[in-house]
Scaffold this active site. Sequence first.
Site, PDB file in Angstrom:
ATOM      1  N   ARG A   1       4.583  70.852 -38.371  1.00 43.80           N
ATOM      2  CA  ARG A   1       4.403  70.807 -36.989  1.00 43.80           C
ATOM      3  C   ARG A   1       4.626  69.191 -36.557  1.00 43.80           C
ATOM      4  O   ARG A   1       4.224  68.306 -37.228  1.00 43.80           O
ATOM      5  CB  ARG A   1       3.097  71.125 -36.562  1.00 43.80           C
TER       6      ARG A   1
ATOM      7  N   GLU B   1      10.821  71.013 -27.671  1.00 41.08           N
ATOM      8  CA  GLU B   1      12.166  71.908 -28.024  1.00 41.08           C
ATOM      9  C   GLU B   1      12.489  73.007 -27.182  1.00 41.08           C
ATOM     10  O   GLU B   1      11.731  73.414 -26.552  1.00 41.08           O
ATOM     11  CB  GLU B   1      11.397  72.722 -29.490  1.00 41.08           C
TER      12      GLU B   1
ATOM     13  N   HIS C   1      14.491  73.730 -35.715  1.00 44.45           N
ATOM     14  CA  HIS C   1      13.317  74.521 -35.962  1.00 44.45           C
ATOM     15  C   HIS C   1      13.719  75.905 -36.643  1.00 44.45           C
ATOM     16  O   HIS C   1      13.571  76.549 -35.862  1.00 44.45           O
ATOM     17  CB  HIS C   1      12.607  74.551 -34.804  1.00 44.45           C
TER      18      HIS C   1
END
Length: 325
Positions: free
Chosen positions: A244, A273, A292
């Site tokens: 994270r 993001e 990601h």
Amino acid sequence: MDEIVNRRLRCAVLDDYQNVAKTYADWSALETRIDLQVFNRHLGNEDEVAAQLAEFDIIVIMRERTPFGASLLNRLPRLKLLVTSGPRNAAIDLAAAKANGVTVCGTQASKAPPTELTWALILGLARHTAIEDAAFKANGPWQNTVGVDLAGKTLGLLGFGHIGQKVATIGQAFGMNIIAWSANLTEDLTRSMGVTLAESKDALLECSDIVSIHLVLGERSWGLIDAEALSRMKKSALLINTSRAQIVDQTALVEALQQKRIAGAGLDVFEQEPLPEGHVLRTLPNVLAIPHQGYVTENNYRTYYTQIVEAIQAYLDGAPVREMS
């Protein structure tokens, strides 16, 4: 439920960038019960999300791509069911969801994809894969860099759960020395796997050639790797984060990379993001970054969307599954 059982419900699937939500699951059982709308484009700020989703009863979200805090939940009066991929989602305010009468359900997730991506980043940085590939395709110089040997190096794992343990096993196959640390980690577990328990987080950072993060985001891990922590790492060390983004102070990391206080970073997670165009992390030559994709694999997506359909069916039948509280 009583006020919505007699009408078709509107269901939104968010952030389906690859346009595969309908491909990886059979939605036919819900055809007569919901009107499905898939959003392939990321919805931006809270105002846009609230405006686009105000008329939906069910919303499906992908991991932490779209935060669902109290403010947003208060602006979605029709929302009754929120389904997220994965077994947990730190971007959902569960207390606010409960207060608004919103049921939150999750899915299972495989530990293999993030493990594999961790090693893709480690190997990519160690062997300068992106730099050499770019030069190769641009007809540039034949060989620009000298790779880093992994055998004999020390791999430090912050977090030693299922993923951390899998990463350790692969590191041992490369002939690396593995050390691990987390707040509650015991020597019984590390010794059983041939891994050394670090005396402290600082001790791990100081002696590791590669530091890889595998912690759950929480109060104790938020901002765990700050400027002081980064200053303890070797100048030759690499930092890998597939966990994270908030575990690492992004400003401090950028400064350490710009000033070459560490050799490089492999990143799959970011505070914002999608990462904005022109962001400094997109420009640094000692960063190997992926948008990601740690969980973005065929098998994981098949599990996610199949169980998302299952969760919607179960809710409509009055028996929610994998509820979060």
